[in-house]
Design an enzyme around this catalytic site. Structure first.
Site: not given
Ligand code: ACO
Ligand code: ZN
Length: 489
Positions: A345, A379
């Site tokens: 996760c 995962e």
């Molecule tokens: N809408 C559109 N694009 C997004 C969004 C959003 N809400 N959030 C992130 N992105 C894109 C960004 O644009 C970026 O891409 P780019 O640099 O090419 O523009 C990319 O995703 C990564 O952005 P970061 O700022 O590095 O990521 P962030 O700190 O926001 O974390 C994460 C990403 C961990 C997935 C976060 O959204 C989160 O914690 N989500 C909730 C939990 C989740 O879904 N985790 C992943 C589950 S899958 C697994 O656990 C294996």
């Protein structure tokens, strides 16, 4: 007011504000109904949206004219779609390679038309030959990289790193990696849980309204199994260092006088500037790990682990100030994975999202895999935001390598998928899916060719300038343990 009775399973348009703060009326399903003094409230799920947008709404937001009663086994239409950043084929004109020679006109024709058949098998040992050439289209210069020749004699361009054993790549020469089955666009909509039977009515609804964590107030997105009696509180208070949950500010204050943690438990295995990573053993620090999972579940829809933390390690990223090491995000990782998972996760806490921390966590997870001498993959299933973040990380990582390849002594540089995988620790299936997603793979006269349009090159360079947060491998102090030799954790 409407006289018909709205029950669970009814569908109708519901008023909500979109990201631009405009009104819209998406179709929603009623998941629950409750009575508060004077009126009814409806818990709705917007059909084509992620579950985190589910909410309680008042009756005035319901469009009763378009009400649909529950049908048996109604299938939710899913709308797939990410506006792909797919490069369009450059127009044909004159193509020169890096030495200035004209390329065959058939190649030019191909550049403007050919598409890689989706069903093509792309073997990971296939040599991708990089041709850096300049394409002149009208007066604009278009940079083109092309790669070709399947299973020709591979010349290593990038020296393999000495002293690093690879366990998971380059060994299974016979495996056929098909491009079939690789998702072409992230699922932007709907729940990740495909099996509705596990998705019971309780866990389908958010149960915590607000969490106070240090100086942040967090609004949970999904259900999390905090004790039932805490779900009626307007605010749940968490100690930001040990993540213990408390029912009131008073209790938290009392806790803070006793709790002397100012950072996560475990070992600090990375520090650069104000960013640190702590490694926490889910068996040794069970309470912390469980509390972390409870918090994380508020933002993770499709994960079910909370209590059995023994088989996992937790890597918590913090930002330091004079008050302590504040949690920004984390990822968990199985001590032993039979499926090459290097992340279970992953989460950036909402106040820190969209600032590059997610990609920093991902980069860190691959740095660990590099030290382990393995390739890894997250995962499955990935969430919508997880897929976006991984796609972005993989694309940037692979493009960085392709664009750094130098041609030496006039020969065209070449690389294989296995080599990209070895250098980056990105599992080869993910390398292939990324090349496919970026639409770089083409097929020409029996050979595989990669083409990078000017759009791709420019887009990549712009994105890399914005990527300020990076992991510095020199600051990582990590020795992998062989968990298989340690009895059972
Ligand atoms: N809408 C559109 N694009 C997004 C969004 C959003 N809400 N959030 C992130 N992105 C894109 C960004 O644009 C970026 O891409 P780019 O640099 O090419 O523009 C990319 O995703 C990564 O952005 P970061 O700022 O590095 O990521 P962030 O700190 O926001 O974390 C994460 C990403 C961990 C997935 C976060 O959204 C989160 O914690 N989500 C909730 C939990 C989740 O879904 N985790 C992943 C589950 S899958 C697994 O656990 C294996
Ligand atoms: Zn505490």
């Amino acid at each position: 007011t409407a006289q018909v009775e709205l029950v669970e399973g009814c569908r109708l348009p519901v008023l909500r504000k979109n990201q631009e703060n405009e009104d819209e009326w998406p179709l929603a399903e009623i998941l629950s109904v409750k009575e508060v003094p004077g009126k009814k409230l409806y818990y709705v799920h917007y059909i084509d949206f992620n579950k985190r947008l589910d909410e309680w709404v008042t009756p005035d937001r319901l469009d009763m004219k378009k009400l649909q009663f529950p049908k048996k086994e109604a299938k939710t239409p899913t709308k797939n779609g990410l506006p792909g950043s797919r490069p369009s084929s450059p127009d044909r004109d004159v193509v020169r390679d890096h030495t200035g020679s004209l390329l065959p006109t058939t190649f030019c024709a191909y550049l403007s038309t050919a598409q890689c058949p989706r069903s093509t098998n792309l073997h990971p040992t296939l040599t991708l030959k990089i041709v850096r050439c300049q394409m002149v289209v009208g007066r604009s210069r278009v940079l083109v990289f092309a790669c070709c020749r399947q299973n020709g004699t591979t010349r290593r361009l990038v020296p393999s790193q000495p002293g690093r054993k690879r366990k998971n790549c380059g060994t299974d020469e016979d495996s056929q990696d098909s491009l079939d089955g690789i998702p072409s666009a992230p699922r932007m909509t709907g729940s990740l849980v495909s099996d509705r039977s596990h998705d019971d009515i309780v866990t389908r609804m958010k149960n915590i309204d607000c969490i106070e964590l240090g100086r942040h107030r967090l609004k949970p997105w999904y259900f999390s199994p905090y004790p039932q009696e805490l779900t009626t509180l307007p605010i749940l208070y968490l100690c930001e260092f040990c993540l213990k949950y408390l029912k009131s500010l008073k209790c938290l204050q009392r806790h803070l006088t006793k709790c002397n943690l100012r950072h996560p438990p475990g070992n600090e295995i990375y520090r650069k500037g104000t960013i640190s990573f702590f490694e926490i053993d889910g068996r040794k620090n069970k309470t912390y790990s469980q509390n972390l999972c409870l918090l994380a579940k508020c933002f993770l829809d499709h994960k079910t682990l909370y209590y059995d933390t023994d088989p996992f390690l937790f890597y918590v990223m913090t930002e330091y100030d004079s008050k302590g090491f504040h949690i920004v995000g984390y990822f968990s990782k199985e001590k032993e994975s039979t499926e090459d998972y290097n992340v279970a996760c992953i989460l950036t806490l909402p106040p820190y999202q969209r600032r590059g921390y997610g990609k920093l966590l991902i980069e860190f997870s691959y740095e660990l895999s590099k030290v382990e001498g393995k390739t890894g993959t997250p995962e499955k299933p990935l969430s919508d935001l997880g897929l976006l973040s991984y796609r972005s990380y993989w694309s940037q990582t692979i493009l960085e390598i392709l664009m750094d390849l130098k041609s030496d002594n006039g020969e065209r540089p070449q690389i294989t998928i296995n080599e990209i995988s070895e250098i980056t620790s990105v599992k080869k299936e993910d390398v292939i899916s990324t090349l496919q997603y970026l639409n770089l793979i083409n097929y020409y006269k029996g050979q595989y060719i990669l083409t990078l349009s000017e759009d791709i090159v420019d887009g990549h360079e712009r994105a890399m300038q914005k990527r300020h947060l990076r992991i510095d491998p020199k600051c990582l102090h990590f020795t992998p343990k062989d968990w298989s030799k340690r009895g059972k954790w």
